[in-house]
Design a protein around this motif. Structure first.
Motif, PDB file in Angstrom:
ATOM      1  N   PRO A 141      18.611  26.333  16.554  1.00 22.53           N
ATOM      2  CA  PRO A 141      19.853  25.744  16.055  1.00 22.53           C
ATOM      3  C   PRO A 141      21.010  26.723  16.115  1.00 22.53           C
ATOM      4  O   PRO A 141      20.836  27.930  15.907  1.00 22.53           O
ATOM      5  CB  PRO A 141      19.510  25.361  14.615  1.00 22.53           C
ATOM      6  CG  PRO A 141      18.390  26.257  14.241  1.00 22.53           C
ATOM      7  CD  PRO A 141      17.607  26.501  15.493  1.00 22.53           C
ATOM      8  N   VAL A 142      22.183  26.209  16.389  1.00 22.64           N
ATOM      9  CA  VAL A 142      23.393  27.026  16.492  1.00 22.64           C
ATOM     10  C   VAL A 142      24.497  26.357  15.672  1.00 22.64           C
ATOM     11  O   VAL A 142      24.689  25.145  15.742  1.00 22.64           O
ATOM     12  CB  VAL A 142      23.850  27.164  17.961  1.00 22.64           C
ATOM     13  CG1 VAL A 142      25.209  27.870  18.039  1.00 22.64           C
ATOM     14  CG2 VAL A 142      22.812  27.923  18.772  1.00 22.64           C
ATOM     15  N   ALA A 143      25.183  27.162  14.868  1.00 23.68           N
ATOM     16  CA  ALA A 143      26.399  26.718  14.190  1.00 23.68           C
ATOM     17  C   ALA A 143      27.555  27.516  14.758  1.00 23.68           C
ATOM     18  O   ALA A 143      27.431  28.718  14.996  1.00 23.68           O
ATOM     19  CB  ALA A 143      26.288  26.941  12.684  1.00 23.68           C
ATOM     20  N   LEU A 144      28.686  26.862  15.012  1.00 26.47           N
ATOM     21  CA  LEU A 144      29.812  27.565  15.620  1.00 26.47           C
ATOM     22  C   LEU A 144      31.108  27.254  14.899  1.00 26.47           C
ATOM     23  O   LEU A 144      31.268  26.178  14.308  1.00 26.47           O
ATOM     24  CB  LEU A 144      29.935  27.225  17.099  1.00 26.47           C
ATOM     25  CG  LEU A 144      30.303  25.787  17.497  1.00 26.47           C
ATOM     26  CD1 LEU A 144      30.944  25.797  18.876  1.00 26.47           C
ATOM     27  CD2 LEU A 144      29.078  24.897  17.531  1.00 26.47           C
ATOM     28  N   ALA A 145      31.991  28.214  14.953  1.00 26.69           N
ATOM     29  CA  ALA A 145      33.326  28.075  14.377  1.00 26.69           C
ATOM     30  C   ALA A 145      34.346  28.410  15.452  1.00 26.69           C
ATOM     31  O   ALA A 145      34.159  29.340  16.250  1.00 26.69           O
ATOM     32  CB  ALA A 145      33.501  29.004  13.181  1.00 26.69           C
ATOM     33  N   GLY A 151      34.361  25.204  10.989  1.00 25.89           N
ATOM     34  CA  GLY A 151      33.132  24.805  11.639  1.00 25.89           C
ATOM     35  C   GLY A 151      33.345  23.662  12.616  1.00 25.89           C
ATOM     36  O   GLY A 151      34.207  22.805  12.423  1.00 25.89           O
ATOM     37  N   VAL A 152      32.571  23.674  13.685  1.00 21.93           N
ATOM     38  CA  VAL A 152      32.650  22.633  14.712  1.00 21.93           C
ATOM     39  C   VAL A 152      31.352  21.835  14.678  1.00 21.93           C
ATOM     40  O   VAL A 152      30.291  22.384  14.986  1.00 21.93           O
ATOM     41  CB  VAL A 152      32.870  23.236  16.108  1.00 21.93           C
ATOM     42  CG1 VAL A 152      32.959  22.133  17.150  1.00 21.93           C
ATOM     43  CG2 VAL A 152      34.119  24.106  16.124  1.00 21.93           C
ATOM     44  N   PRO A 153      31.399  20.570  14.310  1.00 21.10           N
ATOM     45  CA  PRO A 153      30.167  19.774  14.267  1.00 21.10           C
ATOM     46  C   PRO A 153      29.701  19.390  15.663  1.00 21.10           C
ATOM     47  O   PRO A 153      30.441  19.510  16.645  1.00 21.10           O
ATOM     48  CB  PRO A 153      30.585  18.540  13.455  1.00 21.10           C
ATOM     49  CG  PRO A 153      32.049  18.390  13.735  1.00 21.10           C
ATOM     50  CD  PRO A 153      32.576  19.792  13.885  1.00 21.10           C
ATOM     51  N   ALA A 201      36.138  22.346  19.577  1.00 17.71           N
ATOM     52  CA  ALA A 201      36.534  23.660  19.056  1.00 17.71           C
ATOM     53  C   ALA A 201      37.919  24.080  19.527  1.00 17.71           C
ATOM     54  O   ALA A 201      38.521  24.996  18.956  1.00 17.71           O
ATOM     55  CB  ALA A 201      35.513  24.711  19.473  1.00 17.71           C
ATOM     56  N   GLY A 202      38.420  23.417  20.562  1.00 12.44           N
ATOM     57  CA  GLY A 202      39.726  23.779  21.094  1.00 12.44           C
ATOM     58  C   GLY A 202      39.723  25.114  21.804  1.00 12.44           C
ATOM     59  O   GLY A 202      40.660  25.903  21.663  1.00 12.44           O
ATOM     60  N   VAL A 203      38.654  25.389  22.568  1.00 10.28           N
ATOM     61  CA  VAL A 203      38.535  26.665  23.256  1.00 10.28           C
ATOM     62  C   VAL A 203      38.350  26.425  24.753  1.00 10.28           C
ATOM     63  O   VAL A 203      37.963  25.328  25.181  1.00 10.28           O
ATOM     64  CB  VAL A 203      37.354  27.500  22.712  1.00 10.28           C
ATOM     65  CG1 VAL A 203      37.563  27.838  21.249  1.00 10.28           C
ATOM     66  CG2 VAL A 203      36.028  26.763  22.907  1.00 10.28           C
ATOM     67  N   ARG A 210      32.828  32.208  16.980  1.00  8.85           N
ATOM     68  CA  ARG A 210      31.773  32.779  16.129  1.00  8.85           C
ATOM     69  C   ARG A 210      30.580  31.833  16.130  1.00  8.85           C
ATOM     70  O   ARG A 210      30.710  30.631  15.894  1.00  8.85           O
ATOM     71  CB  ARG A 210      32.270  32.986  14.699  1.00  8.85           C
ATOM     72  CG  ARG A 210      33.171  34.213  14.561  1.00  8.85           C
ATOM     73  CD  ARG A 210      33.752  34.315  13.155  1.00  8.85           C
ATOM     74  NE  ARG A 210      32.746  34.424  12.120  1.00  8.85           N
ATOM     75  CZ  ARG A 210      32.127  35.555  11.752  1.00  8.85           C
ATOM     76  NH1 ARG A 210      32.418  36.686  12.403  1.00  8.85           N
ATOM     77  NH2 ARG A 210      31.247  35.579  10.782  1.00  8.85           N
ATOM     78  N   LEU A 211      29.406  32.394  16.392  1.00  7.54           N
ATOM     79  CA  LEU A 211      28.170  31.621  16.437  1.00  7.54           C
ATOM     80  C   LEU A 211      27.173  32.196  15.445  1.00  7.54           C
ATOM     81  O   LEU A 211      27.068  33.414  15.283  1.00  7.54           O
ATOM     82  CB  LEU A 211      27.558  31.646  17.840  1.00  7.54           C
ATOM     83  CG  LEU A 211      28.393  31.081  18.996  1.00  7.54           C
ATOM     84  CD1 LEU A 211      27.636  31.225  20.301  1.00  7.54           C
ATOM     85  CD2 LEU A 211      28.717  29.618  18.735  1.00  7.54           C
ATOM     86  N   GLN A 212      26.426  31.287  14.810  1.00  3.94           N
ATOM     87  CA  GLN A 212      25.332  31.694  13.939  1.00  3.94           C
ATOM     88  C   GLN A 212      24.064  31.002  14.402  1.00  3.94           C
ATOM     89  O   GLN A 212      24.038  29.784  14.594  1.00  3.94           O
ATOM     90  CB  GLN A 212      25.615  31.322  12.481  1.00  3.94           C
ATOM     91  CG  GLN A 212      24.473  31.715  11.543  1.00  3.94           C
ATOM     92  CD  GLN A 212      24.711  31.236  10.122  1.00  3.94           C
ATOM     93  OE1 GLN A 212      25.807  30.835   9.772  1.00  3.94           O
ATOM     94  NE2 GLN A 212      23.664  31.284   9.308  1.00  3.94           N
ATOM     95  N   THR A 213      23.010  31.785  14.571  1.00  2.00           N
ATOM     96  CA  THR A 213      21.719  31.216  14.960  1.00  2.00           C
ATOM     97  C   THR A 213      20.765  31.340  13.763  1.00  2.00           C
ATOM     98  O   THR A 213      20.968  30.688  12.755  1.00  2.00           O
ATOM     99  CB  THR A 213      21.180  31.915  16.205  1.00  2.00           C
ATOM    100  OG1 THR A 213      21.120  33.338  15.970  1.00  2.00           O
ATOM    101  CG2 THR A 213      22.106  31.667  17.398  1.00  2.00           C
TER     102      THR A 213
END
Length: 917
Positions: A141-145, A151-153, A201-203, A210-213
């Motif tokens: 799983p990855v959470a990203l901002a 946060g980006v769902p 995310a608009g990127v 920023r990513l969190q695993t």
């Protein structure tokens, strides 16, 4: 010698075969005439039957479609769409045992955590003839901002927000994903993301995110934007987001070196799946790990058999929750369908029988003037066929939108996990045709049984029986009712002695059997009720009460027919609502008692890493902190000699933080001893397994690993915290993504709570994305995985089936009153006033209401009490608002069904009113 035989018929005579044909034709024409005549004369009576049959066909068709959709349902194939086959471990566990007196039986249960594949299998598959490439895939799983820190769902799917997963770049070929901008990741801090996530995310390429695993968040540079082949540049997959890392970085972040989640196999040009499958199977037969042969080994897997998935089966390797959820949904729908069928048969049989019974005098008169039994049966059969055919067609057509609404509710309420496809296929629409035929058959059989008695007996006897009710119900009906009553009570006793699914099934069977027994013993119930209520009605009801007591006492069969549908609606709705409400009520009470934490840390992203709880515990002013890691275990046991695999929700905690944060109410042993190789067991489960502190319990973790664990504590609050409690560090290796759902903390009594909250938020700023810290956390209450599906189906069942039975109550009462209009007019002719007749009807309505509510409540209370005592140790609970709603619906329905149809008869006084009802 030859003998000549003259076969010519005498002049003026017709052959016997022709005479028989003419006779049959006359009978059919007569029956057709009588049927058309009766349909015109009894429009209102057949209208009630028509309504019941329409709803029956509608219910049967819609629930049959839902069951069939769940049966053919499967996981979506997205990330592995370009593969020819996918090799993955078997996501199920098995248990083989020998039931009493039967050959050995094997049962299977799905696993909710990933069972992984040894990495050395990749090289073996790559050497198979016809394989172009074998690509290992490890997802996490990855959470990203985005650049703004928000946060980006994941993408919006038909079942809610979809998750986002990370993969190694080589696995992009399995979808396949292709670059639409930039380049593939080539450094540890580079990623490629799908176009949908990039747009959210608009990127773009070169931007930082920023990513969190499974650990702390880190910054990465977007090196490329990808999208599946055939899609636009700004799109991704429908049910999951995709972030691609370098292969080495993906192996490190997945946290399980040496194993992979699955292996995607790409075939060489010209090689079909049918050619490749046996070769892959042959290569895997020598590579499969040994199955668990030793019961006490914690390192061996009971479910390590490798599988070759093709077609729609490839989706099983993508969405692990799909298979367990589909199995639970299918089981619940199957049980609900069985209940609906039984209720529909009872309602239709009662309604049709009552409609035919209202014509008993007419049928008896036809027998007296020369109608044959066959003519009566054909006449009634034609009437029922005419009504039932139209009703069944309308119900079958109406079942389609009801089925689609049910699917929408399941998805809208989150009862169907992301990735599970419940298809609506064209050939499935033949199912309502079959249910319509079933409705027609039930109606015809009910009509044949209803008129069977009066069609067989002699004409004079038929007139005598039609003039008044039989003295006693038939012996066969009484004996059958007593046998079914005994079976229902026996099932309730079984529910009291068992636990879990067997107790629930036994309680449901007991409730259904008791309702059927009440329907068969309705006249006896009516007689018993009148013996108790008749003196009261005579004393309090005046002349109207005397008339009501006399009428109901003399017509116990009619009163029983009126009471039966009331019992049905009260018992069915009561059982459906009270079973879940009792579990939730007791579980919530235990959860509130167990909660000791006064601070909670949550995140809207994938979850919190293990370091988050340690960081919170290190904050000054925090007395204790624990993460809550949720998973499942599978318990193999026997129920009544049969092998059973029961999947149970569990939670992993920090033992040193208990009971300061969560208090399970330990009765023996100590949670301080909770570590690897040990487990704490709920008191109810410990009693059923006959274990205590120091005993061994054999469990299967969510990934299929079998472990023999030593019991270190027994606790009471198992309805809130589950039947087994683990140390977090012992449970984490068996969880696909070991992220805590939240962190619970206890603030020291002398600390400033506001200051502690700010300090906790600052301490976690670098440990997780989008951290939220709040006071007064909600209780920790574990629920079974199928609780969401069960709640939706219970709501639908109570709303649809409950409404159906309410209409059945109304139809039955209307039919009874239609048949009594001449009786009411006669009462008016002999001097009874309107007020007296109205009071008589009100008293009769009160008798039906009171008797139906009491008997229905008993029919529900007996199995519910047995179930509640065995599972929760308490009495059944039904919210007062719901209980009041049941009583109100019964009162309004019965009053409307008895009082409204009688109004036309009460307006007339002339003898002509006797001519036709």
């Amino acid at each position: 010698m030859t003998v000549a035989v003259d076969t010519r018929q005498p002049a003026g005579r017709t052959p016997a075969r022709e005479r028989h044909g003419e006779s049959v034709g006359r009978v059919q024409r007569t029956a057709h005439f009588l049927a058309r005549r009766s349909m015109r004369l009894h429009r209102k009576a057949w209208a009630a039957v028509f309504a019941a049959l329409v709803l029956t066909a509608l219910l049967l068709g819609s629930f049959a479609l839902a069951t069939l959709s769940a049966f053919v349902g499967h996981a979506h194939v997205e990330r592995y769409a370009a593969t020819t086959a996918v090799v993955a471990a078997d996501q199920s566990t098995r248990y083989r045992a020998k039931p009493w007196g039967d050959p050995p039986t094997t049962v299977t249960q799905s696993l909710t955590e990933r069972v992984r594949v040894p990495a050395d299998v990749v090289d073996r598959l790559a050497k198979v003839p016809g394989v172009r490439a074998a690509i290992p895939d490890s997802s996490f799983p990855v959470a990203l901002a985005g650049p703004d820190g928000r946060g980006v769902p994941g993408p919006d799917s038909d079942s809610g927000t979809a998750p986002v997963y990370g993969h190694g770049w080589p696995t992009a070929a399995l979808a396949p994903f292709t670059l639409r901008a930039g380049k593939a990741p080539s450094a540890a801090r580079q990623v490629a993301i799908d176009g949908d996530l990039a747009a959210r995310a608009g990127v773009g390429t070169g931007d930082r995110i920023r990513l969190q695993t499974l650990g702390a968040p880190a910054e990465y540079v977007v090196s490329g934007i990808v999208a599946p082949d055939g899609e636009a540049d700004d799109t991704g997959l429908a049910h999951q987001g995709a972030v691609f890392f370098t292969e080495d970085q993906a192996v490190r972040l997945s946290g399980h070196p040496g194993t992979v989640d699955a292996i995607g196999v790409l075939a060489a040009d010209g090689v079909s799946v049918h050619q490749l499958y046996p070769e892959l199977r042959k290569a895997l037969d020598g590579a499969e790990p040994a199955r668990d042969a030793v019961a006490d080994s914690r390192d061996r897997q009971d479910s390590s058999r490798l599988r070759v998935l093709t077609g729609n089966g490839r989706g099983q390797a993508e969405f692990l929750e799909a298979a367990p959820s589909r199995a639970s949904l299918l089981n619940l729908l199957a049980m609900l369908c069985a209940t609906v069928i039984m209720i529909a048969v009872l309602v239709v049989a009662g309604t049709v029988s009552q409609a035919v019974h209202q014509r008993a005098r007419e049928l008896a008169l036809l027998r007296a003037v020369g109608a044959t039994p066959w003519q009566l049966r054909v006449t009634v059969g034609r009437e029922v066929t005419g009504v039932a055919t139209t009703a069944a067609v309308l119900g079958a057509v109406g079942s389609l939108p009801v089925f689609l609404m049910l699917l929408w509710m399941l998805r809208d309420r989150g009862a169907v996990p992301v990735g599970l496809d419940l298809p609506v296929l064209p050939w499935m629409f033949a199912t309502p045709v079959l249910t319509a035929v079933l409705t027609l058959v039930v109606a015809r059989v009910s009509a044949a049984l209803a008129c069977g008695r009066i069609a067989k007996i002699r004409p004079a006897q038929a007139l005598g029986e039609a003039a008044s009710e039989p003295g006693q119900p038939g012996r066969g009906r009484t004996v059958t009712g007593l046998v079914v009553l005994f079976a229902g009570l026996s099932s309730a006793g079984t529910a009291a002695l068992q636990s879990g699914e067997l107790a629930a099934m036994a309680a449901g069977s007991a409730a259904l059997a008791l309702v059927i027994a009440c329907a068969l013993l309705g006249p006896w119930i009516a007689r018993g009720a009148m013996r108790l209520l008749a003196p009261l009605t005579r004393r309090l009801g005046g002349a109207g009460g005397y008339l009501a007591a006399a009428s109901t006492t003399a017509n116990s069969r009619r009163l029983g027919a009126a009471i039966t549908p009331v019992v049905l609606v009260v018992a069915f709705v009561g059982v459906q609502l009270a079973a879940g409400a009792t579990m939730d009520h007791e579980g919530s009470a235990q959860a509130r008692q167990a909660m000791r934490a006064d601070l909670v840390v949550t995140t809207e992203e994938a979850g919190l890493p293990a370091e988050a709880a340690r960081d919170v515990a290190a904050v000054p002013g925090v007395e204790a902190a624990t993460g809550a890691l949720h998973s499942t275990v599978v318990l193999a046991r026997r129920e009544a000699g049969d092998p059973v695999l029961e999947r149970l929700p569990v939670v992993g905690v920090t033992p040193g933080a208990l009971p300061a944060t969560l208090d399970p109410d330990v009765t023996s042993g100590s949670l301080r001893d909770l570590r690897e190789g040990t487990v704490a067991v709920g008191a109810a489960r410990a009693d059923s397994l006959d274990v205590k502190v120091g005993s061994k319990v054999r469990l299967r973790y969510g990934d299929g690993v079998v472990a023999s664990l030593r019991v270190v504590a027994v606790y009471e609050r198992n309805l809130a915290l589950g039947d087994f409690l683990f140390a977090r560090d012992a449970l984490a290796p068996h969880v696909s993504a070991p992220l805590d759902t939240r962190v619970l903390a206890r603030v020291a009594p002398d600390a400033d709570r506001d200051a502690v909250q700010r300090a906790v938020r600052e301490a976690l700023s670098g440990a997780a994305l989008d951290v939220q810290v709040a006071a007064n956390p909600s209780p920790e209450h574990l629920r079974s995985e199928d609780r969401g599906v069960s709640q939706v189906l219970t709501t639908v069942a109570v709303g649809v089936v409950g409404g159906f039975t309410v209409i059945a109550v109304l139809s039955t009462l209307v039919l009874i009153l239609i048949g009594r209009r001449q009786e009411l007019v006669l009462l008016r002719l002999v001097g009874a006033g309107r007020r007296q007749v109205r009071r008589m009807l009100r008293v009769e309505a009160a008798i039906v209401i009171v008797t139906g509510l009491v008997v229905g409540a008993l029919a529900a209370l007996i199995p519910l009490t047995a179930f509640s005592l065995s599972v929760t140790g308490s009495l059944p609970y039904l919210p007062p608002v719901q209980a009041g709603a049941i009583v109100l619906v019964v009162v309004v329905t019965v009053a409307a069904g008895i009082l409204l149809p009688a109004r036309p008869a009460l307006r007339r006084r002339r003898p002509a009113a006797l001519q036709r009802p």
